[in-house]
Design a protein around this motif. Structure first.
Motif, PDB file in Angstrom:
ATOM      1  N   GLU A  26      27.166  52.580  32.170  1.00 23.58           N
ATOM      2  CA  GLU A  26      27.276  51.191  32.610  1.00 23.58           C
ATOM      3  C   GLU A  26      28.625  50.556  32.286  1.00 23.58           C
ATOM      4  O   GLU A  26      29.106  49.700  33.028  1.00 23.58           O
ATOM      5  N   ARG A  27      29.249  50.958  31.188  1.00 21.98           N
ATOM      6  CA  ARG A  27      30.551  50.372  30.829  1.00 21.98           C
ATOM      7  C   ARG A  27      31.570  50.639  31.936  1.00 21.98           C
ATOM      8  O   ARG A  27      32.287  49.732  32.353  1.00 21.98           O
ATOM      9  N   LEU A  28      31.632  51.880  32.418  1.00 25.76           N
ATOM     10  CA  LEU A  28      32.563  52.181  33.512  1.00 25.76           C
ATOM     11  C   LEU A  28      32.087  51.517  34.804  1.00 25.76           C
ATOM     12  O   LEU A  28      32.906  51.024  35.579  1.00 25.76           O
ATOM     13  N   ALA A  29      30.795  51.470  35.049  1.00 28.50           N
ATOM     14  CA  ALA A  29      30.270  50.829  36.261  1.00 28.50           C
ATOM     15  C   ALA A  29      30.751  49.386  36.373  1.00 28.50           C
ATOM     16  O   ALA A  29      31.129  48.929  37.458  1.00 28.50           O
ATOM     17  N   THR A  30      30.773  48.681  35.261  1.00 29.78           N
ATOM     18  CA  THR A  30      31.243  47.294  35.254  1.00 29.78           C
ATOM     19  C   THR A  30      32.712  47.214  35.653  1.00 29.78           C
ATOM     20  O   THR A  30      33.096  46.354  36.448  1.00 29.78           O
ATOM     21  N   VAL A  31      33.515  48.126  35.140  1.00 32.60           N
ATOM     22  CA  VAL A  31      34.941  48.155  35.488  1.00 32.60           C
ATOM     23  C   VAL A  31      35.118  48.507  36.964  1.00 32.60           C
ATOM     24  O   VAL A  31      35.917  47.885  37.672  1.00 32.60           O
ATOM     25  N   LEU A  32      34.367  49.478  37.451  1.00 32.89           N
ATOM     26  CA  LEU A  32      34.498  49.914  38.842  1.00 32.89           C
ATOM     27  C   LEU A  32      34.175  48.804  39.827  1.00 32.89           C
ATOM     28  O   LEU A  32      34.766  48.731  40.908  1.00 32.89           O
ATOM     29  N   LYS A  33      33.259  47.915  39.472  1.00 33.81           N
ATOM     30  CA  LYS A  33      32.888  46.808  40.364  1.00 33.81           C
ATOM     31  C   LYS A  33      34.053  45.856  40.606  1.00 33.81           C
ATOM     32  O   LYS A  33      34.145  45.232  41.661  1.00 33.81           O
ATOM     33  N   ALA A  34      34.965  45.732  39.628  1.00 38.83           N
ATOM     34  CA  ALA A  34      36.082  44.803  39.743  1.00 38.83           C
ATOM     35  C   ALA A  34      37.399  45.499  40.091  1.00 38.83           C
ATOM     36  O   ALA A  34      38.395  44.838  40.368  1.00 38.83           O
ATOM     37  N   LEU A  50      42.216  51.213  39.341  1.00 41.07           N
ATOM     38  CA  LEU A  50      43.052  50.156  38.782  1.00 41.07           C
ATOM     39  C   LEU A  50      42.219  48.909  38.511  1.00 41.07           C
ATOM     40  O   LEU A  50      41.883  48.163  39.433  1.00 41.07           O
ATOM     41  N   PRO A  51      41.855  48.677  37.254  1.00 45.57           N
ATOM     42  CA  PRO A  51      41.114  47.455  36.941  1.00 45.57           C
ATOM     43  C   PRO A  51      42.037  46.248  37.059  1.00 45.57           C
ATOM     44  O   PRO A  51      43.265  46.409  37.095  1.00 45.57           O
ATOM     45  N   PRO A  52      41.481  45.053  37.148  1.00 46.93           N
ATOM     46  CA  PRO A  52      42.324  43.866  37.196  1.00 46.93           C
ATOM     47  C   PRO A  52      43.208  43.784  35.952  1.00 46.93           C
ATOM     48  O   PRO A  52      42.762  44.121  34.843  1.00 46.93           O
ATOM     49  N   PHE A  53      44.448  43.384  36.154  1.00 44.05           N
ATOM     50  CA  PHE A  53      45.389  43.257  35.047  1.00 44.05           C
ATOM     51  C   PHE A  53      45.647  41.784  34.779  1.00 44.05           C
ATOM     52  O   PHE A  53      45.726  40.996  35.708  1.00 44.05           O
ATOM     53  N   ALA A  54      45.791  41.425  33.519  1.00 47.09           N
ATOM     54  CA  ALA A  54      46.124  40.047  33.150  1.00 47.09           C
ATOM     55  C   ALA A  54      47.632  39.850  33.283  1.00 47.09           C
ATOM     56  O   ALA A  54      48.402  40.791  33.233  1.00 47.09           O
ATOM     57  N   GLY A  55      48.031  38.635  33.406  1.00 47.97           N
ATOM     58  CA  GLY A  55      49.469  38.338  33.464  1.00 47.97           C
ATOM     59  C   GLY A  55      49.971  38.231  34.875  1.00 47.97           C
ATOM     60  O   GLY A  55      49.226  38.183  35.828  1.00 47.97           O
ATOM     61  N   GLY A  56      51.278  38.224  35.006  1.00 44.65           N
ATOM     62  CA  GLY A  56      51.830  38.030  36.332  1.00 44.65           C
ATOM     63  C   GLY A  56      52.931  38.879  36.636  1.00 44.65           C
ATOM     64  O   GLY A  56      53.239  39.878  36.881  1.00 44.65           O
TER      65      GLY A  56
END
Length: 81
Positions: free
Chosen positions: A41-49, A75-81
């Motif tokens: 489930e931990r990876l599943a959560t990342v894969l959804k985003a 590629l999970p969402p990255f913080a910053g700009g």
């Protein structure tokens, strides 16, 4: 017949590795189901985003077959700009 999955940032942490092999010939959605079964489930959560690159190109058709030798970048969402 295999393809390569490469994980970056939070996806790497959730999968517990930076890269692995998976069976080719299926679509991205089917691949993600397999990866969720492998890593939970931990990876599943990342894969959804996450966003996905297939051989360096953004994947817009998640039902297109992934041939042998393909590289899929997670590629999970990255913080910053």
């Amino acid at each position: 017949m295999e393809l390569t999955v490469r994980y970056f940032a939070g996806a790497r942490a959730a999968a517990g590795r930076s890269e692995e092999s998976a069976s080719a010939g299926r679509c991205l959605d089917e691949l993600l189901d397999e990866l969720t079964e492998r890593h939970g489930e931990r990876l599943a959560t990342v894969l959804k985003a996450a966003s996905f690159l297939v051989d360096g190109v953004a994947c817009h058709d998640r039902r297109a077959p992934l041939p042998a030798g393909t590289t899929v970048d997670v590629l999970p969402p990255f913080a910053g700009g």
